[in-house]
Design an enzyme around this catalytic site. Structure first.
Site, short mmCIF file in Angstrom:
data_model
loop_
_atom_site.label_atom_id
_atom_site.label_comp_id
_atom_site.label_asym_id
_atom_site.label_seq_id
_atom_site.Cartn_x
_atom_site.Cartn_y
_atom_site.Cartn_z
N GLU A 128 0.73 -1.18 -0.05
CA GLU A 128 -0.04 -0.03 -0.02
C GLU A 128 0.88 1.16 0.05
OE1 GLU A 128 -2.70 -0.99 -1.00
OE2 GLU A 128 -4.22 -0.72 0.57
N THR A 181 -5.51 6.91 -5.85
CA THR A 181 -5.93 7.15 -4.37
C THR A 181 -4.97 8.57 -4.02
OG1 THR A 181 -6.11 4.72 -3.83
CG2 THR A 181 -5.23 5.99 -2.11
#
Ligand code: HSE
Length: 306
Positions: A128, A181
């Protein structure tokens, strides 16, 4: 040479009011990796799925997961990864977390399970970090562990798995627009008014209570978002109108899935969830946007060997 095939599920992060601290796993959709370890050093990644992946392994989220795992174990090995199935990147249902979680889980299987599930989440968070610059766990933890997850704290990582009600279905629409994101985080304010914080933590408490009480109506009532949604909904054409339509049709709630652009709604039965999915698709079509719909049961299962 030991070989494993692993699956890790799609996930919905945030669950409305749980920005960066809540997430849950979905059934069936996810990533599949075939992994093997041999003597030597290095990582080879082959792509056997239809989704394009970066050729440079330094840009693949699987790489930092494998490296952090081997570094903590204090071992060298050459790891081969064949990506068999992949959620489309940018879909908002935890594409990078599914690969990262599968890689962490697969490594643990290849090396005779030296690490706990919480440690696997920490390895998956390295994927991530590469994907969006922030090592958040709200997709990674449910992708590894399954179910609904509360990340109580990050320092040290404190993860709580919540019970998931049986009668709980999720309709997810993935509009064919790309919102990264990074982009979606860049529009968020650094500070929020106290009144906004009060609304958010009241809802988050209600959400956790709803999972423990198996009260889907309370979950729906509490899954409201006042911190990120007002800034992020600009990326999703017709967001407010869609929410109005879905709530009028009986959806328990509608929210952005993670950082978007996918949107999800919860329903108490599969038929209702399918109908909600159709309305979502039609709504986006009216805006000139193609989409994919997924209707899935919320799952208590995380990464696994298959
Ligand atoms: N919690 C993260 C965010 C999830 O909302 O930015 C990203 O998928």
């Amino acid at each position: 040479m030991k070989k494993v095939t692993v699956f890790a599920p799609a996930t919905i992060a945030n669950l409305g009011c749980g920005f960066d601290v809540m997430g849950m796993a979905l059934d069936e959709v996810g990533d599949i990796l075939e992994m093997s370890a041999e003597e030597g050093d290095g990582i080879s990644i082959v792509n056997s799925c239809e989704v394009p992946l970066p050729n440079d392994i330094e840009k693949n989220v699987i790489t930092p997961v494998i490296r952090s795992f081997l570094a903590k174990l204090g071992r060298n090995a050459h790891i081969n990864v064949d990506v068999k199935k992949k959620i489309f990147p940018g879909s908002g249902i935890g594409s990078s977390a599914a690969s990262s979680a599968a890689a962490a889980y697969g490594m643990n299987e290849l090396f005779e399970r030296p690490f706990s599930v919480e440690e696997l989440v920490e390895f998956a968070m390295e994927g991530e970090r590469l994907a969006c610059g922030s090592a958040h766990a709200d997709n990674a933890a449910p992708a590894v562990m399954g179910g609904a997850i509360l990340v109580r704290g990050y320092n040290p990582l404190d993860i709580i798995q919540l019970p998931v009600p049986d009668n709980f279905y999720c309709s997810v629409v993935h509009p064919h627009i790309v919102v990264t994101t990074k982009e979606s985080r860049s529009v968020l304010p650094n500070q929020i008014p106290l009144s906004t914080a009060i609304t958010q933590w009241g809802n988050l408490g209600g959400l956790v209570a709803g999972f423990y009480k198996s009260d889907v109506k309370l979950i729906g009532r509490a899954m409201k978002e006042v911190v990120a949604e007002p800034h992020r909904k600009q990326f999703i054409p017709g967001f407010d109108a869609l929410k109005e339509k879905l709530l009028a049709e009986g959806a328990l709630c509608m929210n952005i899935s993670g950082s978007g652009p996918s949107v999800f709604a919860l329903s108490e039965d599969k038929k209702a969830a399918e109908k909600i999915g159709e309305i979502m698709k039609l709504h986006l079509k009216e805006q000139g946007i193609d989409s994919n719909i997924y209707v899935m049961k919320v799952s208590d299962k995380g990464a696994k060997t298959i």
